[in-house]
Design a protein around this motif. Structure first.
Motif, short mmCIF file in Angstrom:
data_model
loop_
_atom_site.label_atom_id
_atom_site.label_comp_id
_atom_site.label_asym_id
_atom_site.label_seq_id
_atom_site.Cartn_x
_atom_site.Cartn_y
_atom_site.Cartn_z
N GLU A 111 0.85 -1.19 0.00
CA GLU A 111 0.00 0.00 0.00
C GLU A 111 0.89 1.25 0.00
O GLU A 111 1.84 1.35 0.78
CB GLU A 111 -0.89 0.00 1.25
CG GLU A 111 -1.85 1.16 1.33
CD GLU A 111 -3.08 0.98 0.44
OE1 GLU A 111 -3.83 1.95 0.27
OE2 GLU A 111 -3.27 -0.15 -0.08
N SER A 123 -9.58 2.03 -12.07
CA SER A 123 -8.99 1.11 -11.09
C SER A 123 -9.48 1.39 -9.68
O SER A 123 -9.84 2.52 -9.33
CB SER A 123 -7.46 1.23 -11.13
OG SER A 123 -6.87 0.50 -10.09
N ARG A 124 -9.48 0.36 -8.85
CA ARG A 124 -9.76 0.51 -7.44
C ARG A 124 -8.50 0.40 -6.60
O ARG A 124 -8.55 0.47 -5.37
CB ARG A 124 -10.77 -0.54 -6.98
CG ARG A 124 -12.14 -0.42 -7.63
CD ARG A 124 -13.09 -1.46 -7.09
NE ARG A 124 -14.42 -1.35 -7.69
CZ ARG A 124 -15.44 -2.12 -7.39
NH1 ARG A 124 -15.28 -3.11 -6.48
NH2 ARG A 124 -16.61 -1.96 -7.97
N THR A 125 -7.36 0.21 -7.28
CA THR A 125 -6.12 -0.05 -6.54
C THR A 125 -4.96 0.86 -6.92
O THR A 125 -3.89 0.78 -6.33
CB THR A 125 -5.67 -1.51 -6.77
OG1 THR A 125 -5.49 -1.74 -8.18
CG2 THR A 125 -6.69 -2.48 -6.22
N VAL A 127 -0.11 2.76 -5.18
CA VAL A 127 -1.06 1.71 -4.82
C VAL A 127 -1.98 2.26 -3.73
O VAL A 127 -1.51 2.74 -2.69
CB VAL A 127 -0.34 0.45 -4.33
CG1 VAL A 127 -1.34 -0.58 -3.83
CG2 VAL A 127 0.53 -0.12 -5.45
N ARG A 136 -6.59 3.06 -2.95
CA ARG A 136 -7.91 3.32 -3.52
C ARG A 136 -8.00 4.77 -3.97
O ARG A 136 -7.83 5.69 -3.16
CB ARG A 136 -9.00 3.00 -2.51
CG ARG A 136 -10.40 3.00 -3.12
CD ARG A 136 -11.44 2.49 -2.12
NE ARG A 136 -12.75 2.42 -2.75
CZ ARG A 136 -13.20 1.37 -3.43
NH1 ARG A 136 -12.42 0.31 -3.57
NH2 ARG A 136 -14.40 1.38 -3.97
#
Length: 263
Positions: free
Chosen positions: A172, A198-200, A215, A217
């Motif tokens: 993260e 993207s969600r990441t 990286v 959200r």
């Protein structure tokens, strides 16, 4: 390997398998001067600008300690030297992936020879794990965590999109840096497909065409920043068309006074 550069999986022996035993605290990084490595690396053939190299160096220095960083596309090693220099200060290594494809643009074995000579000149051979391989094939069997991802491989939509998938190995907040972003058609389309929705991955900023993602959200504002780069992308594509039509005087009207593509 940069496909816009004037510049079954074969795994070559590492330039070195040693890992320097150095502390990873911030005070120990004071001697990892960007200016020291750039004084040498700027003379290696490549498109990386000083501002972009500074961003690479800073992110590689800030990335988690002894975990390997990954570079996709090394060519003659300008970015490789910068990244490896910073990773040494953290007691880590840099995995450099490049197939060294034969041909006029890339030079094959000759380019690899220049790369290895340049890494010796920069004094970073001992922290580079060179793998002569295609990133798309190497990814299928990769399972090791990474601290940072730098993407400057083949610039088509499919390869660039696949290269972004290496980000699953980052922690993260891990940095994903993409060269020729919002400049190359293929790379930018891959960003729109794999980052905008993207969600990441979230977009942070850029230095020229070197874009920094992390990286995590993304917020609505993060997605908006991707879309806000579209006018700059359209401008860059237009400049490339003008240069290929040998209309450099027209390109100057939009502020591009160079025979080379925007990068």
């Amino acid at each position: 390997m940069c496909h816009e550069s004037p510049t079954d999986r074969e795994r070559c022996p590492r330039l070195s398998s040693s890992r320097p035993d150095q502390p990873a605290d911030a005070e120990a990084h004071r001697d990892a001067s960007f200016d020291d490595v750039w004084a040498t690396a700027q003379h290696f053939t490549g498109w990386l600008t000083e501002a972009q190299a500074r961003l690479l160096h800073a992110e590689a220095l800030a990335a988690p300690g002894t975990t390997d960083a990954l570079e996709i596309g090394s060519h003659q090693g300008r970015s490789t030297a910068v990244l490896a220099h910073a990773r040494r200060a953290r007691g880590g290594r840099l995995v450099a992936l490049d197939p060294f494809v034969d041909g006029r643009l890339f030079g094959g074995a000759a380019t690899r020879t220049i790369f290895e000579k340049n890494m010796a000149t920069a004094g970073v051979r001992d922290v580079i794990d060179l793998r002569v391989a295609y990133s798309t094939k190497e990814r299928a069997s990769w399972s090791t965590p990474l601290s940072l991802l730098y993407v400057d491989g083949k610039h088509d939509y499919w390869t660039a999109g696949d290269d972004l998938m290496w980000a699953v190995h980052l922690p993260e907040g891990g940095a994903v840096l993409v060269h020729d972003c919002y400049s190359s058609i293929g790379v930018t389309l891959a960003i729109l497909r794999h980052v905008l929705f993207s969600r990441t991955l979230r977009y942070e900023r850029r230095a020229g065409s070197l874009a920094l993602f992390r990286v995590g959200r993304p917020s609505l504002a993060d997605r908006g920043r991707v879309l806000a780069e579209m006018p700059w992308w359209i401008r860059n594509v237009g400049i490339k068309v003008l240069l290929r039509l040998r209309l450099r005087p027209v390109a100057r009207l939009v502020g591009h006074d160079s025979p080379y593509d925007p990068y």
